[in-house]
Design a protein around this motif. Structure first.
Motif, PDB file in Angstrom:
ATOM      1  N   PHE A  29       0.816  -1.213   0.000  1.00  0.00           N
ATOM      2  CA  PHE A  29       0.000   0.000   0.000  1.00  0.00           C
ATOM      3  C   PHE A  29       0.850   1.262   0.000  1.00  0.00           C
ATOM      4  CE2 PHE A  29      -3.382  -2.895   1.040  1.00  0.00           C
ATOM      5  CZ  PHE A  29      -4.511  -2.291   0.515  1.00  0.00           C
ATOM      6  N   LEU A  30       2.044   1.217   0.586  1.00  0.00           N
ATOM      7  CA  LEU A  30       2.930   2.382   0.569  1.00  0.00           C
ATOM      8  C   LEU A  30       3.728   2.346  -0.740  1.00  0.00           C
ATOM      9  CD1 LEU A  30       4.004   4.871   1.970  1.00  0.00           C
ATOM     10  CD2 LEU A  30       5.655   3.438   3.176  1.00  0.00           C
ATOM     11  N   PHE A  74      -2.168   1.577  -5.837  1.00  0.00           N
ATOM     12  CA  PHE A  74      -3.581   1.936  -5.916  1.00  0.00           C
ATOM     13  C   PHE A  74      -3.827   3.423  -6.120  1.00  0.00           C
ATOM     14  CE2 PHE A  74      -3.256  -1.819  -3.110  1.00  0.00           C
ATOM     15  CZ  PHE A  74      -3.902  -2.731  -3.916  1.00  0.00           C
ATOM     16  N   ALA A  75      -2.812   4.239  -5.929  1.00  0.00           N
ATOM     17  CA  ALA A  75      -2.959   5.680  -6.103  1.00  0.00           C
ATOM     18  C   ALA A  75      -1.602   6.271  -6.487  1.00  0.00           C
ATOM     19  CB  ALA A  75      -3.478   6.334  -4.824  1.00  0.00           C
ATOM     20  N   PRO A  76      -1.593   7.352  -7.257  1.00  0.00           N
ATOM     21  CA  PRO A  76      -0.316   7.996  -7.603  1.00  0.00           C
ATOM     22  C   PRO A  76       0.395   8.512  -6.360  1.00  0.00           C
ATOM     23  CG  PRO A  76      -2.109   8.774  -9.012  1.00  0.00           C
ATOM     24  CD  PRO A  76      -2.748   7.992  -7.903  1.00  0.00           C
ATOM     25  N   THR A  77       1.693   8.629  -6.459  1.00  0.00           N
ATOM     26  CA  THR A  77       2.489   9.074  -5.313  1.00  0.00           C
ATOM     27  C   THR A  77       2.651  10.589  -5.256  1.00  0.00           C
ATOM     28  OG1 THR A  77       4.504   8.767  -6.627  1.00  0.00           O
ATOM     29  CG2 THR A  77       3.802   6.923  -5.247  1.00  0.00           C
ATOM     30  N   GLU A  78       2.293  11.305  -6.310  1.00  0.00           N
ATOM     31  CA  GLU A  78       2.521  12.745  -6.346  1.00  0.00           C
ATOM     32  C   GLU A  78       1.869  13.523  -5.205  1.00  0.00           C
ATOM     33  OE1 GLU A  78       2.115  10.747  -8.843  1.00  0.00           O
ATOM     34  OE2 GLU A  78       2.544  11.662 -10.787  1.00  0.00           O
ATOM     35  N   HIS A 130       6.458  14.898   0.724  1.00  0.00           N
ATOM     36  CA  HIS A 130       7.704  14.596   0.009  1.00  0.00           C
ATOM     37  C   HIS A 130       8.444  13.414   0.617  1.00  0.00           C
ATOM     38  CE1 HIS A 130      11.321  15.161  -2.336  1.00  0.00           C
ATOM     39  NE2 HIS A 130      12.031  15.174  -1.224  1.00  0.00           N
ATOM     40  N   TRP A 131       8.592  13.384   1.940  1.00  0.00           N
ATOM     41  CA  TRP A 131       9.355  12.312   2.571  1.00  0.00           C
ATOM     42  C   TRP A 131       8.678  10.963   2.358  1.00  0.00           C
ATOM     43  CZ3 TRP A 131       7.139   9.253   6.322  1.00  0.00           C
ATOM     44  CH2 TRP A 131       5.949   9.752   6.923  1.00  0.00           C
ATOM     45  N   LEU A 132       7.333  10.952   2.383  1.00  0.00           N
ATOM     46  CA  LEU A 132       6.608   9.700   2.183  1.00  0.00           C
ATOM     47  C   LEU A 132       6.650   9.285   0.718  1.00  0.00           C
ATOM     48  CD1 LEU A 132       4.930   7.628   3.767  1.00  0.00           C
ATOM     49  CD2 LEU A 132       2.884   8.914   3.133  1.00  0.00           C
ATOM     50  N   ARG A 133       6.626  10.280  -0.172  1.00  0.00           N
ATOM     51  CA  ARG A 133       6.697   9.978  -1.601  1.00  0.00           C
ATOM     52  C   ARG A 133       8.037   9.348  -1.959  1.00  0.00           C
ATOM     53  NH1 ARG A 133       6.418  14.307  -6.674  1.00  0.00           N
ATOM     54  NH2 ARG A 133       6.604  12.726  -8.325  1.00  0.00           N
ATOM     55  N   VAL A 134       9.111   9.841  -1.352  1.00  0.00           N
ATOM     56  CA  VAL A 134      10.431   9.272  -1.615  1.00  0.00           C
ATOM     57  C   VAL A 134      10.470   7.800  -1.215  1.00  0.00           C
ATOM     58  CG1 VAL A 134      12.861   9.356  -0.972  1.00  0.00           C
ATOM     59  CG2 VAL A 134      11.625  11.480  -1.448  1.00  0.00           C
ATOM     60  N   ALA A 138       9.660  12.447 -10.133  1.00  0.00           N
ATOM     61  CA  ALA A 138       9.691  11.123  -9.502  1.00  0.00           C
ATOM     62  C   ALA A 138      11.127  10.702  -9.218  1.00  0.00           C
ATOM     63  CB  ALA A 138       9.013  10.096 -10.404  1.00  0.00           C
ATOM     64  N   GLN A 139      11.263   9.753  -8.314  1.00  0.00           N
ATOM     65  CA  GLN A 139      12.576   9.233  -7.959  1.00  0.00           C
ATOM     66  C   GLN A 139      13.147   8.377  -9.089  1.00  0.00           C
ATOM     67  OE1 GLN A 139      14.219  10.118  -4.970  1.00  0.00           O
ATOM     68  NE2 GLN A 139      12.514  11.562  -4.977  1.00  0.00           N
ATOM     69  N   LEU A 140      14.455   8.138  -9.036  1.00  0.00           N
ATOM     70  CA  LEU A 140      15.181   7.461 -10.109  1.00  0.00           C
ATOM     71  C   LEU A 140      14.583   6.117 -10.519  1.00  0.00           C
ATOM     72  CD1 LEU A 140      17.656   7.414 -11.990  1.00  0.00           C
ATOM     73  CD2 LEU A 140      18.948   6.375 -10.097  1.00  0.00           C
ATOM     74  N   PRO A 141      14.194   5.222  -9.597  1.00  0.00           N
ATOM     75  CA  PRO A 141      13.690   3.915 -10.034  1.00  0.00           C
ATOM     76  C   PRO A 141      12.490   4.001 -10.969  1.00  0.00           C
ATOM     77  CG  PRO A 141      14.179   3.881  -7.695  1.00  0.00           C
ATOM     78  CD  PRO A 141      14.288   5.310  -8.123  1.00  0.00           C
ATOM     79  N   LEU A 142      11.636   5.003 -10.809  1.00  0.00           N
ATOM     80  CA  LEU A 142      10.446   5.096 -11.647  1.00  0.00           C
ATOM     81  C   LEU A 142      10.752   5.625 -13.042  1.00  0.00           C
ATOM     82  CD1 LEU A 142       7.609   6.241  -9.220  1.00  0.00           C
ATOM     83  CD2 LEU A 142       8.548   3.971  -9.687  1.00  0.00           C
ATOM     84  N   HIS A 143      11.936   6.203 -13.248  1.00  0.00           N
ATOM     85  CA  HIS A 143      12.322   6.635 -14.583  1.00  0.00           C
ATOM     86  C   HIS A 143      12.892   5.477 -15.403  1.00  0.00           C
ATOM     87  CE1 HIS A 143      11.510  10.854 -13.950  1.00  0.00           C
ATOM     88  NE2 HIS A 143      12.224  10.848 -12.828  1.00  0.00           N
TER      89      HIS A 143
END
Length: 282
Positions: free
Chosen positions: A201-202, A206-210, A214-218, A246-251
């Motif tokens: 869930f984190l 189920f939902a975009p991270t945007e 910020h700390w939770l999105r990272v 977005a963070q590096l892994p998502l690119h």
């Protein structure tokens, strides 16, 4: 009274034991686990009823309240996320099965047979992947029924399904570790739900991270489950690339998923094998 002495059975009358290799032994273990599932079909509820329930619940109850921020509909955004969640729970199936076998003394019986100890783990792992693959197929069919479509090419679509299995293989080692350490199925249930639900869930399942802080999105975007879900969305054509913020892994989600799978396997496999040998040592 006369007593008739029975002639002892000669060694020539006994059935011959044919030597088998690790592949044959592992396949026997796979068939053993699948026969067990066939005789107890309720064991398939977690990959039949639950996936359908999750798809319908999120698509029709929560879908109208969640904005994906892209061109794809929420239903197309949702399916890769639920697929990722299902394959993560492969670890749950493995852990519960190993703990149950140890509790019931099945492992002790296997040790008395002329088979390698690793064949039990390989058979259990393959059977668990087959078990979870049923859930992947069920969710795909359910998704097609409610409007989800694969809009990418055939090779990209196949690669997405291969990534699911590769990541599921890495999660199997985590399941072997937990199943070897925990002393009861109840303990496995408690630990796995406590660990796996936050992980699935984190993330962007189920939902975009945007919209997250910020700390939770990272944290969410460095979660390997997010990489897997994003890779499937891009390969299936269920959304564009990750935003620039977005963070590096998502690119680079495909590469990130492969690297995460290798890293998790490298970390969990040695520890899991050690824990299993220690647990089953007589």
């Amino acid at each position: 009274m006369t007593v008739t002495a029975q002639k002892p059975q000669s060694t020539s009358d006994r059935p011959k034991i044919r030597p088998t290799n690790i592949a044959q032994q592992s396949w026997i273990m796979v068939k053993r686990n699948m026969i067990h599932t066939k005789r107890m079909p309720e064991m398939l509820s977690d990959v039949t009823v639950q996936p359908i329930m999750f798809v319908l619940l999120f698509a029709f109850v929560f879908g109208a309240s969640i904005a994906t921020g892209g061109s794809a509909s929420y239903r197309e955004f949702l399916l890769p996320g639920i697929q990722a969640q299902t394959i993560v729970f492969t670890a749950f199936v493995v852990a519960s099965g190993i703990t149950a076998d140890v509790e019931k003394g099945i492992i002790d019986r296997f040790r008395s047979l002329p088979i390698r100890r690793s064949a039990v783990l390989i058979g259990r792992s393959i059977a668990s992947l087959l078990h979870s693959s049923i859930g992947v197929v069920v969710m795909a069919v359910t998704g097609l029924a409610i409007g989800w479509r694969i809009r990418g090419g055939v090779l990209d679509a196949v690669l997405a399904f291969v990534l699911i299995l590769v990541f599921g293989f890495s999660m199997i080692w985590f399941g072997i570790l937990i199943g070897s350490v925990m002393r009861s199925v109840e303990a496995v249930n408690g630990v796995m739900f406590t660990v796996l639900f936050p992980i699935t869930f984190l993330a962007n399942t189920f939902a975009p991270t945007e919209p997250m802080p910020h700390w939770l999105r990272v944290i969410a975007e460095w979660n390997p489950v997010s990489s897997l879900a994003q890779a499937m969305r891009e390969l299936w054509g269920n959304g564009g690339p990750a935003p620039a913020s977005a963070q590096l892994p998502l690119h680079h989600p495909v590469l990130a998923t492969i690297l995460w799978s290798l890293a998790l396997t490298a970390v969990f496999a040695p520890v899991a094998l050690y824990a299993y040998r220690r647990r089953t040592a007589g």
